[in-house]
Design an enzyme around this catalytic site. Structure first.
Site, PDB file in Angstrom:
ATOM      1  N   ASP A 110      -9.039   0.838   6.068  1.00  0.00           N
ATOM      2  CA  ASP A 110      -8.146   0.687   7.214  1.00  0.00           C
ATOM      3  C   ASP A 110      -8.796   1.311   8.462  1.00  0.00           C
ATOM      4  O   ASP A 110      -8.965   0.661   9.505  1.00  0.00           O
ATOM      5  CB  ASP A 110      -6.797   1.364   6.914  1.00  0.00           C
ATOM      6  N   SER A 158     -13.145   4.229   4.107  1.00  0.00           N
ATOM      7  CA  SER A 158     -13.820   3.851   5.353  1.00  0.00           C
ATOM      8  C   SER A 158     -15.070   4.706   5.528  1.00  0.00           C
ATOM      9  O   SER A 158     -15.122   5.854   5.083  1.00  0.00           O
ATOM     10  CB  SER A 158     -12.881   4.047   6.551  1.00  0.00           C
ATOM     11  N   ASP A 180       0.852  -1.196   0.000  1.00  0.00           N
ATOM     12  CA  ASP A 180       0.000   0.000   0.000  1.00  0.00           C
ATOM     13  C   ASP A 180       0.893   1.253   0.000  1.00  0.00           C
ATOM     14  O   ASP A 180       1.770   1.390   0.860  1.00  0.00           O
ATOM     15  CB  ASP A 180      -0.869  -0.046   1.272  1.00  0.00           C
ATOM     16  N   HIS A 228      -9.220   4.735  -2.683  1.00  0.00           N
ATOM     17  CA  HIS A 228      -8.558   4.819  -1.368  1.00  0.00           C
ATOM     18  C   HIS A 228      -9.480   5.593  -0.430  1.00  0.00           C
ATOM     19  O   HIS A 228     -10.500   6.152  -0.845  1.00  0.00           O
ATOM     20  CB  HIS A 228      -7.211   5.534  -1.504  1.00  0.00           C
ATOM     21  N   GLY A 229      -9.114   5.628   0.842  1.00  0.00           N
ATOM     22  CA  GLY A 229      -9.848   6.449   1.803  1.00  0.00           C
ATOM     23  C   GLY A 229     -11.329   6.132   1.834  1.00  0.00           C
ATOM     24  O   GLY A 229     -12.169   7.027   1.878  1.00  0.00           O
ATOM     25  N   HIS A 276      -7.834   9.865   3.352  1.00  0.00           N
ATOM     26  CA  HIS A 276      -7.505   8.891   4.396  1.00  0.00           C
ATOM     27  C   HIS A 276      -7.972   9.358   5.779  1.00  0.00           C
ATOM     28  O   HIS A 276      -8.132  10.552   6.004  1.00  0.00           O
ATOM     29  CB  HIS A 276      -5.991   8.646   4.439  1.00  0.00           C
ATOM     30  N   ARG A 302      -9.530  -0.026  12.403  1.00  0.00           N
ATOM     31  CA  ARG A 302      -8.920   0.608  13.586  1.00  0.00           C
ATOM     32  C   ARG A 302     -10.005   1.003  14.584  1.00  0.00           C
ATOM     33  O   ARG A 302      -9.848   0.839  15.794  1.00  0.00           O
ATOM     34  CB  ARG A 302      -8.149   1.867  13.174  1.00  0.00           C
TER      35      ARG A 302
HETATM   36  P1  13P Z   1      -9.249   4.756   5.148  1.00  0.00           P
HETATM   37  O1  13P Z   1      -8.412   5.628   6.007  1.00  0.00           O
HETATM   38  O2  13P Z   1     -10.486   5.449   4.689  1.00  0.00           O
HETATM   39  O3  13P Z   1      -9.568   3.441   5.782  1.00  0.00           O
HETATM   40  O4  13P Z   1      -8.415   4.447   3.806  1.00  0.00           O
HETATM   41  C1  13P Z   1      -7.376   3.479   3.811  1.00  0.00           C
HETATM   42  C2  13P Z   1      -6.553   3.515   2.589  1.00  0.00           C
HETATM   43  O5  13P Z   1      -6.884   4.120   1.580  1.00  0.00           O
HETATM   44  C3  13P Z   1      -5.293   2.768   2.611  1.00  0.00           C
HETATM   45  O6  13P Z   1      -4.545   2.922   1.445  1.00  0.00           O
HETATM   46  O1  G3H Z   2      -2.868   4.787   3.523  1.00  0.00           O
HETATM   47  C1  G3H Z   2      -3.203   4.762   4.678  1.00  0.00           C
HETATM   48  C2  G3H Z   2      -3.408   3.524   5.441  1.00  0.00           C
HETATM   49  O2  G3H Z   2      -4.443   3.731   6.350  1.00  0.00           O
HETATM   50  C3  G3H Z   2      -2.159   3.057   6.102  1.00  0.00           C
HETATM   51  O3  G3H Z   2      -1.861   3.838   7.184  1.00  0.00           O
HETATM   52  O4  G3H Z   2       0.565   4.381   6.870  1.00  0.00           O
HETATM   53  O5  G3H Z   2      -0.533   4.580   9.127  1.00  0.00           O
HETATM   54  O6  G3H Z   2      -0.076   2.333   8.114  1.00  0.00           O
HETATM   55  P1  G3H Z   2      -0.382   3.791   7.863  1.00  0.00           P
HETATM   56 ZN    ZN Z   3      -4.570   4.835   0.560  1.00  0.00          ZN
END
Ligand code: 13P
Ligand code: G3H
Ligand code: ZN
Length: 316
Positions: A260, A218, A83, A215-216, A184, A264
């Site tokens: 992600d 959630s 990622d 992405h992002g 994010h 969490r």
């Molecule tokens: P969230 O923070 O919305 O869960 O997005 C995660 C993400 O895009 C990781 O690459």
């Molecule tokens: O891209 C964002 C993901 O939530 C990963 O987060 O870099 O804190 O592991 P992190």
């Molecule tokens: Zn991301």
């Protein structure tokens, strides 16, 4: 079955109007919670590892945990994905470490430099049978009421559909993360959540069949926010992408959805609850165990939002 790449998953997801969940892993409990959910729901799965996860848990521990998950679930198509890889060297290292998919995030570079670094990663990864995701545009909320920020300025951060076509042609990348108003973390919108689905539609019309990534994504479910706040947390203004919007996007060209923050929040809410209700407890298994269950429940919920529950067999 060994780890797989995302080719078949994306082909089926695109054709059948769903998306594969890409969940971030940082430790054993998170991984076990995710795996338990996909095993029960018979879903394809992308386990993704960020740079932060690699430095927190170390690659060898994470790889060993994932190897066990793959060995114990031979009927599940599981992809191990990097990622937000930031450099060619990081991506190369992950290809060499056995990842089946890597992301090179060159979105902070100029368009030309993003093409250059992405092409370099694609050439190396494809030579080693690994697929590549790239990113074009800048993630960030569409806040129309932000004083001093013009509509043009907001729109200039979104992925430009014509650039997307040129980028895909010039790099040979396998999938593309697009900026359509998501961001994010747990604070995605200051006002009404809003996504630019027209950007997805335009790209889809120009390059039909090409998989896009969100992405992002959630959704920061209200009940988890309330639990966290009730048991001593402090995130009153957290707002995510509505699950209804995600379900809409997956019917279009969006084949991978990154989550992600919601995991969490599930883990944090449960651990806070155990601490609050049983303050004498100090056995980590007594809060990490319920936390792992909470992750499992959250992932199961997401698999239904994404429409990939029951789709494992067709992705093998
Ligand atoms: P969230 O923070 O919305 O869960 O997005 C995660 C993400 O895009 C990781 O690459
Ligand atoms: O891209 C964002 C993901 O939530 C990963 O987060 O870099 O804190 O592991 P992190
Ligand atoms: Zn991301």
């Amino acid at each position: 079955m060994a780890l797989v790449d995302t080719k078949k998953m994306f082909e089926m997801a695109y054709k059948n109007g769903y998306a594969v969940g890409a969940f971030n892993v940082n430790n054993m409990e998170i991984t076990q919670g995710i795996i338990a959910a996909v095993a029960e729901e018979k879903s394809p799965l992308i386990l993704q590892i960020s740079r932060g996860a690699r430095s927190y848990a170390s690659m060898s521990y994470l790889k060993a945990i994932i190897d066990v998950a793959v060995e114990e679930n031979p009927d599940l198509p599981i992809c191990m994905h990097l990622d937000h890889g930031d450099t060619f060297e990081t991506c190369k290292q992950c290809v060499d470490d056995g990842f089946t998919s890597v992301m090179i995030d060159g979105s902070h570079h100029s368009f030309e430099d993003n093409i250059k670094i992405t092409k370099q990663v694609v050439d190396y990864a494809h030579d080693h049978g690994v697929v590549v995701e790239a990113e074009l545009g800048k993630l960030g909320g569409i806040e129309e009421d932000v004083v001093g920020v013009s509509h043009d300025e907001i729109m200039s951060h979104l992925t430009d559909p014509d650039e997307a076509v040129e980028f895909v042609e010039k790099t040979g990348v396998d999938s593309l993360a697009v900026a359509i108003g998501t961001s994010h973390g747990a604070y995605k919108f200051k006002s009404e959540p809003k996504l630019a689905f027209d950007v997805v539609e335009k790209i889809q019309a120009k390059i039909p069949g090409f998989p896009l990534v969100m992405h992002g994504s959630s959704s920061v479910p209200a009940e988890f926010k309330e639990l966290i706040n009730k048991y001593g947390g402090d995130m009153p203004d957290a707002v995510g992408v509505p699950e209804s919007a995600i379900s809409e996007a997956v019917k279009m060209a969006v084949c991978k959805v990154n989550i992600d923050t919601d995991l969490r929040m599930a883990l944090t809410a449960k651990i806070r609850q155990v601490y609050a209700e049983t303050p004498a407890e100090f056995d980590p298994r007594k809060y990490l165990g319920p936390g792992r269950e909470a992750i499992k429940d959250m992932v199961k919920r997401k698999l239904h939002v994404l429409g990939c529950a029951g789709k494992a067999a067709e992705c093998l």
